[in-house]
Write a protein that holds these residues in place. Structure first.
Motif, PDB file in Angstrom:
ATOM      1  N   GLY A   4       6.844 -31.232 -10.580  1.00 49.48           N
ATOM      2  CA  GLY A   4       8.026 -31.479  -9.758  1.00 49.48           C
ATOM      3  C   GLY A   4       8.136 -32.957  -9.476  1.00 49.48           C
ATOM      4  O   GLY A   4       8.141 -33.784 -10.392  1.00 49.48           O
ATOM      5  N   ASP A   5       8.167 -33.307  -8.205  1.00 50.49           N
ATOM      6  CA  ASP A   5       8.340 -34.699  -7.807  1.00 50.49           C
ATOM      7  C   ASP A   5       7.115 -35.545  -8.151  1.00 50.49           C
ATOM      8  O   ASP A   5       5.982 -35.095  -8.044  1.00 50.49           O
ATOM      9  N   VAL A   6       7.404 -36.773  -8.569  1.00 51.88           N
ATOM     10  CA  VAL A   6       6.381 -37.800  -8.773  1.00 51.88           C
ATOM     11  C   VAL A   6       6.629 -38.835  -7.689  1.00 51.88           C
ATOM     12  O   VAL A   6       7.707 -39.412  -7.613  1.00 51.88           O
ATOM     13  N   SER A   7       5.643 -39.045  -6.814  1.00 52.64           N
ATOM     14  CA  SER A   7       5.831 -39.901  -5.641  1.00 52.64           C
ATOM     15  C   SER A   7       4.860 -41.066  -5.639  1.00 52.64           C
ATOM     16  O   SER A   7       3.651 -40.875  -5.780  1.00 52.64           O
ATOM     17  N   ILE A   8       5.403 -42.269  -5.464  1.00 50.95           N
ATOM     18  CA  ILE A   8       4.582 -43.459  -5.290  1.00 50.95           C
ATOM     19  C   ILE A   8       4.236 -43.550  -3.809  1.00 50.95           C
ATOM     20  O   ILE A   8       5.099 -43.383  -2.955  1.00 50.95           O
ATOM     21  N   PRO A  10       2.582 -45.881  -0.697  1.00 51.44           N
ATOM     22  CA  PRO A  10       3.688 -45.397   0.134  1.00 51.44           C
ATOM     23  C   PRO A  10       5.009 -45.618  -0.583  1.00 51.44           C
ATOM     24  O   PRO A  10       5.097 -46.438  -1.486  1.00 51.44           O
ATOM     25  N   ASN A  11       6.024 -44.912  -0.176  1.00 48.93           N
ATOM     26  CA  ASN A  11       7.316 -44.935  -0.860  1.00 48.93           C
ATOM     27  C   ASN A  11       8.237 -45.982  -0.231  1.00 48.93           C
ATOM     28  O   ASN A  11       9.262 -45.669   0.329  1.00 48.93           O
ATOM     29  N   GLU A  12       7.847 -47.245  -0.333  1.00 51.93           N
ATOM     30  CA  GLU A  12       8.645 -48.326   0.255  1.00 51.93           C
ATOM     31  C   GLU A  12       9.691 -48.864  -0.711  1.00 51.93           C
ATOM     32  O   GLU A  12      10.586 -49.585  -0.324  1.00 51.93           O
ATOM     33  N   ASN A  13       9.571 -48.549  -1.988  1.00 45.91           N
ATOM     34  CA  ASN A  13      10.407 -49.194  -3.003  1.00 45.91           C
ATOM     35  C   ASN A  13      11.191 -48.187  -3.836  1.00 45.91           C
ATOM     36  O   ASN A  13      11.367 -48.373  -5.039  1.00 45.91           O
ATOM     37  N   ASP A  14      11.647 -47.098  -3.232  1.00 44.55           N
ATOM     38  CA  ASP A  14      12.466 -46.109  -3.942  1.00 44.55           C
ATOM     39  C   ASP A  14      11.816 -45.613  -5.226  1.00 44.55           C
ATOM     40  O   ASP A  14      12.450 -45.529  -6.268  1.00 44.55           O
ATOM     41  N   ASN A  15      10.510 -45.315  -5.145  1.00 42.83           N
ATOM     42  CA  ASN A  15       9.746 -44.824  -6.298  1.00 42.83           C
ATOM     43  C   ASN A  15       9.782 -45.775  -7.479  1.00 42.83           C
ATOM     44  O   ASN A  15       9.857 -45.362  -8.630  1.00 42.83           O
ATOM     45  N   ARG A  16       9.743 -47.054  -7.176  1.00 41.55           N
ATOM     46  CA  ARG A  16       9.683 -48.080  -8.217  1.00 41.55           C
ATOM     47  C   ARG A  16       8.348 -48.808  -8.068  1.00 41.55           C
ATOM     48  O   ARG A  16       7.896 -49.097  -6.970  1.00 41.55           O
ATOM     49  N   LEU A  17       7.742 -49.112  -9.193  1.00 43.52           N
ATOM     50  CA  LEU A  17       6.486 -49.841  -9.189  1.00 43.52           C
ATOM     51  C   LEU A  17       6.759 -51.326  -8.998  1.00 43.52           C
ATOM     52  O   LEU A  17       7.823 -51.827  -9.351  1.00 43.52           O
ATOM     53  N   GLN A  18       5.772 -52.035  -8.469  1.00 39.24           N
ATOM     54  CA  GLN A  18       5.847 -53.479  -8.307  1.00 39.24           C
ATOM     55  C   GLN A  18       4.790 -54.104  -9.214  1.00 39.24           C
ATOM     56  O   GLN A  18       3.652 -53.630  -9.269  1.00 39.24           O
ATOM     57  N   PHE A  19       5.151 -55.185  -9.929  1.00 37.17           N
ATOM     58  CA  PHE A  19       4.197 -55.806 -10.838  1.00 37.17           C
ATOM     59  C   PHE A  19       2.969 -56.270 -10.053  1.00 37.17           C
ATOM     60  O   PHE A  19       3.075 -56.705  -8.911  1.00 37.17           O
ATOM     61  N   GLY A  20       1.785 -56.104 -10.645  1.00 33.94           N
ATOM     62  CA  GLY A  20       0.549 -56.533 -10.015  1.00 33.94           C
ATOM     63  C   GLY A  20       0.078 -55.667  -8.868  1.00 33.94           C
ATOM     64  O   GLY A  20      -0.955 -55.926  -8.273  1.00 33.94           O
ATOM     65  N   THR A  23      -1.395 -49.173  -7.060  1.00 32.94           N
ATOM     66  CA  THR A  23      -0.463 -48.076  -6.790  1.00 32.94           C
ATOM     67  C   THR A  23      -1.181 -46.736  -6.737  1.00 32.94           C
ATOM     68  O   THR A  23      -2.066 -46.468  -7.543  1.00 32.94           O
ATOM     69  N   SER A  24      -0.774 -45.903  -5.799  1.00 35.58           N
ATOM     70  CA  SER A  24      -1.231 -44.510  -5.734  1.00 35.58           C
ATOM     71  C   SER A  24      -0.041 -43.618  -6.048  1.00 35.58           C
ATOM     72  O   SER A  24       1.087 -43.894  -5.626  1.00 35.58           O
ATOM     73  N   LEU A  25      -0.318 -42.540  -6.770  1.00 33.98           N
ATOM     74  CA  LEU A  25       0.740 -41.666  -7.249  1.00 33.98           C
ATOM     75  C   LEU A  25       0.358 -40.218  -6.998  1.00 33.98           C
ATOM     76  O   LEU A  25      -0.757 -39.800  -7.326  1.00 33.98           O
ATOM     77  N   ASN A  26       1.253 -39.455  -6.387  1.00 33.49           N
ATOM     78  CA  ASN A  26       1.076 -38.013  -6.210  1.00 33.49           C
ATOM     79  C   ASN A  26       2.077 -37.279  -7.087  1.00 33.49           C
ATOM     80  O   ASN A  26       3.211 -37.742  -7.259  1.00 33.49           O
ATOM     81  N   ILE A  27       1.675 -36.125  -7.605  1.00 34.71           N
ATOM     82  CA  ILE A  27       2.545 -35.330  -8.465  1.00 34.71           C
ATOM     83  C   ILE A  27       2.493 -33.878  -7.998  1.00 34.71           C
ATOM     84  O   ILE A  27       1.411 -33.308  -7.817  1.00 34.71           O
ATOM     85  N   GLY A  72      -3.188 -35.464  -6.314  1.00 36.62           N
ATOM     86  CA  GLY A  72      -3.224 -36.918  -6.199  1.00 36.62           C
ATOM     87  C   GLY A  72      -4.154 -37.323  -5.079  1.00 36.62           C
ATOM     88  O   GLY A  72      -4.720 -36.476  -4.391  1.00 36.62           O
ATOM     89  N   PRO A  73      -4.334 -38.582  -4.885  1.00 39.03           N
ATOM     90  CA  PRO A  73      -3.604 -39.643  -5.579  1.00 39.03           C
ATOM     91  C   PRO A  73      -4.307 -40.115  -6.851  1.00 39.03           C
ATOM     92  O   PRO A  73      -5.517 -40.297  -6.866  1.00 39.03           O
ATOM     93  N   PHE A  74      -3.514 -40.288  -7.907  1.00 44.97           N
ATOM     94  CA  PHE A  74      -3.955 -41.076  -9.047  1.00 44.97           C
ATOM     95  C   PHE A  74      -3.834 -42.524  -8.592  1.00 44.97           C
ATOM     96  O   PHE A  74      -2.960 -42.853  -7.793  1.00 44.97           O
TER      97      PHE A  74
END
Length: 133
Positions: A4-8, A10-20, A23-27, A72-74
């Motif tokens: 289902g949902d893939v969640s970064i 914390p979700n501060e960036n609309d599920n977008r990764l930041q370079f460098g 990151t923790s990821l839940n699925i 998660g978290p991965f």
């Protein structure tokens, strides 16, 4: 099994990764079968060296028929060498007993949009003594 949902986290960036970024990821996964699963191994893959994994594999006990859970978290470090709006292709393998399911998904990366227009190098006159040993 379905994801289902893939969640970064914390979700501060609309599920977008930041370079460098570390990151923790839940699925979210769901057992849509009619039988309870065996124990489950979930392995997150990324083939282009755009991330370095700290936690790539996770294990959970069996999942009852019709039940869902969050795994998660991965954890991984996003590369610094990515352009703004790069897409990272991931694949999640879910293994239960003799069965394996693979689910591809993509996440976007935000990075500074810089370009180098010129480089100036200044040298100071210096005498260097070299000795061979």
């Amino acid at each position: 099994m379905l994801i289902g949902d893939v969640s970064i986290i914390p979700n501060e960036n609309d599920n977008r990764l930041q370079f460098g970024e570390l990151t923790s990821l839940n699925i979210d996964i769901e057992n849509i079968g009619t039988d309870n699963s065996d124990s489950i191994t979930a392995i997150l893959y990324q083939d282009n060296d755009q991330v370095s994994f700290n936690i790539q594999s996770l294990f959970i006990d069996s999942l009852e028929s019709g039940a869902d859970t969050t795994i998660g978290p991965f954890e991984f470090q996003v590369s610094y060498n990515l352009e703004d709006q790069s897409m990272i292709d991931f694949s999640l393998a879910i293994i239960s007993g003799e069965l394996t399911w693979e689910y591809p998904f993509t996440l976007s990366v935000d990075a500074p949009d810089h370009s180098i227009n010129s480089i100036n190098i200044f040298f100071r006159k210096r005498i260097i003594n070299w000795q061979a040993y």
